[in-house]
Design an enzyme around this catalytic site. Sequence first.
Site, PDB file in Angstrom:
ATOM      1  N   LYS A 179       0.678  -1.572  -0.012  1.00 10.07           N
ATOM      2  CA  LYS A 179      -0.048  -0.237   0.222  1.00 10.07           C
ATOM      3  C   LYS A 179       0.671   1.434  -0.141  1.00 10.07           C
ATOM      4  O   LYS A 179       0.773   2.338  -0.739  1.00 10.07           O
ATOM      5  CB  LYS A 179      -1.210  -0.247   1.373  1.00 10.07           C
TER       6      LYS A 179
ATOM      7  N   GLN B  76      -4.550  -0.952   9.480  1.00 10.08           N
ATOM      8  CA  GLN B  76      -4.438  -2.742   8.867  1.00 10.08           C
ATOM      9  C   GLN B  76      -5.198  -3.997  10.188  1.00 10.08           C
ATOM     10  O   GLN B  76      -4.647  -3.453  10.685  1.00 10.08           O
ATOM     11  CB  GLN B  76      -3.196  -2.883   8.674  1.00 10.08           C
TER      12      GLN B  76
ATOM     13  N   ASP C 199     -10.756   3.039   3.827  1.00  8.13           N
ATOM     14  CA  ASP C 199     -11.407   1.584   3.921  1.00  8.13           C
ATOM     15  C   ASP C 199     -12.418   1.793   3.959  1.00  8.13           C
ATOM     16  O   ASP C 199     -12.762  -0.136   3.451  1.00  8.13           O
ATOM     17  CB  ASP C 199     -11.004   0.831   5.234  1.00  8.13           C
TER      18      ASP C 199
HETATM   19  N1  GUN Z   1      -7.047  -6.817   6.327  1.00  7.61           N
HETATM   20  C1  GUN Z   1      -6.638  -7.186   5.375  1.00  7.61           C
HETATM   21  N2  GUN Z   1      -7.651  -6.192   4.298  1.00  7.61           N
HETATM   22  C2  GUN Z   1      -7.872  -5.242   4.724  1.00  7.61           C
HETATM   23  C3  GUN Z   1      -8.081  -4.407   4.575  1.00  7.61           C
HETATM   24  O1  GUN Z   1      -9.040  -4.076   3.215  1.00  7.61           O
HETATM   25  N3  GUN Z   1      -8.393  -2.747   5.204  1.00  7.61           N
HETATM   26  C4  GUN Z   1      -7.248  -2.748   6.444  1.00  7.61           C
HETATM   27  N4  GUN Z   1      -7.661  -1.889   6.927  1.00  7.61           N
HETATM   28  N5  GUN Z   1      -7.142  -4.797   6.669  1.00  7.61           N
HETATM   29  C5  GUN Z   1      -7.119  -4.950   6.059  1.00  7.61           C
END
Ligand code: GUN
Length: 282
Positions: free
Chosen positions: A53, A97, A120
């Site tokens: 990311k 995350q 998100d």
């Molecule tokens: N953990 C697994 N997928 C995601 C996601 O799309 N966003 C976040 N913040 N954590 C995750």
Amino acid sequence: MTAKIIDGRAVSAAIRSDLKIRVQALAKKGTTPGLAVIMVGANPASAVYVRNKIRACGEVGIRSFQHNFPADADPKAILDLIEELNTRKDTHGILVQLPLPPQFSISEILQTISADKDVDGFHLYNVGGLVVGDTVFPPCTPYGVVKLLEHEGIEIEGKNVVVVGASNIVGKPMALMLMQRDATVAICHAKTRDLAQFTILADILVVAAGKPNLIVPQMVKTGAVVIDVGINRLPDGRLVGDADFEGLKNKVSHITPVPGGVGPMTVTMLLSNTIASAERAA
Ligand code: GUN
């Protein structure tokens, strides 16, 4: 039938070049989109996702701010940081995350993020927007799946869609987004009895169950579209999805590979949500 392999990397690249143009337009107004990424602990999969990311942000011109905490961090420290980031003008998106260590209340963390910076799409306000069909930040993975279907010219309206997996991050929002586009949607999950009696009806099958080889050819209609959201690491180190790709690719019309299908789209839609947030603020 030989399936069209949906190339998520290529679709991502096309979307990202449009995103770069939007970042340049923002620069003319004196705004650089900013994304804060909070990670707690050292879950190896999370570390890979976070690294991807952050790298992707740099590639399109988004400024990223990484905040790492040890696994035994006091949740108060993260809540305080989120409160500060909520007010910062240089931060347009805040991402925590997941998963988080057991001392955390995930819902408390997610509800503390300002709905205006919830790139998100996990805040209840944004989840509610999804239910009534006017969400501000669509959750990144299902948003990426919709973009892939659109890019391939696959019609959604009136189709039978089966979503396997009912998680808050993928399955539930996926079903809502496809229902909003007038598909007939069924959601299956770990307690579903006789999964195949549902999957066989699908014109579009979206699998997000986290089980390698869950979907085999006899469970799928000839000519269906298979979108595989699963990412599983096998004992031999190979990365595979939830569907038997080799078996299905001679039966279905379209299928996403793992890796290189949905994965790159998730990151791309995070970038898109962050830029949209900066555009709204500018
Ligand atoms: N953990 C697994 N997928 C995601 C996601 O799309 N966003 C976040 N913040 N954590 C995750």
